[in-house]
Enzyme design. Sequence first.
Site, short mmCIF file in Angstrom:
data_model
loop_
_atom_site.label_atom_id
_atom_site.label_comp_id
_atom_site.label_asym_id
_atom_site.label_seq_id
_atom_site.Cartn_x
_atom_site.Cartn_y
_atom_site.Cartn_z
N ARG A 35 -10.97 3.21 -10.31
CA ARG A 35 -9.81 2.60 -10.65
C ARG A 35 -9.09 2.63 -11.92
O ARG A 35 -8.03 3.05 -12.19
CB ARG A 35 -9.92 0.98 -10.04
CG ARG A 35 -10.02 0.85 -8.75
CD ARG A 35 -9.48 1.63 -7.78
NE ARG A 35 -9.48 1.58 -6.36
CZ ARG A 35 -9.25 2.08 -5.28
NH1 ARG A 35 -8.65 3.33 -5.45
NH2 ARG A 35 -9.47 1.80 -3.95
N ASP A 47 -9.08 -4.51 -6.20
CA ASP A 47 -8.51 -3.30 -6.90
C ASP A 47 -7.00 -3.60 -7.37
O ASP A 47 -6.83 -3.02 -8.52
CB ASP A 47 -8.41 -2.22 -5.91
CG ASP A 47 -9.68 -1.79 -5.50
OD1 ASP A 47 -10.55 -1.71 -6.07
OD2 ASP A 47 -9.99 -1.19 -4.10
N ASP A 75 -0.18 3.35 4.00
CA ASP A 75 0.47 2.26 3.13
C ASP A 75 1.25 2.82 2.00
O ASP A 75 2.52 2.45 1.80
CB ASP A 75 -0.90 1.32 2.27
CG ASP A 75 -1.68 0.47 3.54
OD1 ASP A 75 -1.22 0.60 4.67
OD2 ASP A 75 -2.69 -0.05 2.97
N1 ARG Z 1 -15.57 -3.96 -2.35
C1 ARG Z 1 -15.60 -3.06 -3.13
C2 ARG Z 1 -15.23 -3.02 -4.28
O1 ARG Z 1 -14.39 -4.09 -4.73
C3 ARG Z 1 -14.88 -1.96 -2.42
C4 ARG Z 1 -13.56 -1.81 -2.11
C5 ARG Z 1 -12.66 -0.81 -1.38
N2 ARG Z 1 -13.23 -0.11 -0.30
C6 ARG Z 1 -12.84 0.09 0.67
N3 ARG Z 1 -13.31 0.58 1.81
N4 ARG Z 1 -11.49 -0.10 1.00
O2 ARG Z 1 -15.22 -2.42 -5.37
#
Ligand code: ARG
Length: 415
Positions: A99, A128, A19
């Site tokens: 993040r 995210d 990505d």
């Molecule tokens: N659902 C989790 C959060 O919002 C993890 C998200 C990222 N995980 C992933 N395997 N892409 O914090």
Amino acid sequence: MSGLASVRKVALAYSGGLDTSVMVPWLRERYGCEVVAVVANVGQLEDFEAIRQKALASGASSCYVVDVRETFARDYIFPALRAGAVYEGRYLLGTALARPLIAKVQVEVALRCGCDALAHGCTGKGNDQVRFELAYQALAPHLKVIAPWREWELRSREDEIAYARRHGIPVSATPEKPYSIDQNLWHTSYEGGVLEDPGAMAPPDMFQLTVDPADAPDVPHYVQIGFEGGFPVSLDGVRMSPASLIESLNAIAGAHGVGRVDVVENRLVGMKSRGVYETPAGTVLLAALKDLEALTLDRDTLHFKELIAPRYAELVYYGQWYSPLRAALDGFLEVSHRWVTGTVTVKLFKGSCVPVARSSPYSLYRHDLATFGEDAAYNQKDAEGFIHLFGLPTRVFTGVHPEVRDLKVEEQVGG
Ligand code: ARG
């Protein structure tokens, strides 16, 4: 190209995956801008030199790799641990905690390099994107934000691969895993793909940090965690930096199958999603800390802390790390946990992790008060008056409403 704000130079939060690699030429083409790739090392097990090469091969003018593992552990993970922050009772927030720090690293590089925009690789359906962009707003609100996933015409992985091929971006030959992975010092998380059916079990070969509890050793292992002021400082008596303590404990607890959870959670953007998490060290540290709190916090402070813990977790999950409320709660915890100092022994055995012994120089446990034997400190006669007054409202209420006394004891049929 009309309608697009002009961008000269964008700092992209880069992971080395397909990505964000495709985003490099896409940003250059769409905005006619220069792309600076920013990689934050938050403990993901990657070859960072290979990632740097890939960023450059994809057309980035430069690539910064910043090792922030200790900052991540000390200033993000440990405060959240001290707060007892667990989202919806089970998710230890590994992704959500990383993040705001990744965004901070990105903003710092952007400002140093004279960028006028920030870009990230998050889709328009997840948490995210919110976390990155709330951090941008807190740290550098003047920079333009580009979220290619919400904007571009690429709809599938096949589209992306075709785009990558056309732009000469190396596409890895290893077949894609049938789920998405996010990894750092605190956890490995899995979601999407085959996990999207919450009624189907996760593939057993998916897990990276923990063994299946059934395959864990048949003998228990005991670890001793030392805390100072609510933060972990040592493992089996050896003082360690925050990141190395977590790394070491991940290996120990993971070998005993500790720290797996498989949940359906409520995303901030509204839908429910299924996620699987492995947080071995975090699970042990949280159990140990709770145990030490029970020994060192007075009842009111302990209960109040438990009240704010889910709120703290929400703030983290919702991306509100750089918020006045989070800072204020940390202010409270700084004071409440000043004397949460001591050691806890935790028994690890086939996926379970149970505190079995604890001690502290600030223990509020008084053997003379707790003992069933004779003591001088506690006058049992005092209990009589206490109970009488404690029951006063009950006597008044049932006096006014005698029907609530309901003295019929139901006969148990059968049994
Ligand atoms: N659902 C989790 C959060 O919002 C993890 C998200 C990222 N995980 C992933 N395997 N892409 O914090």
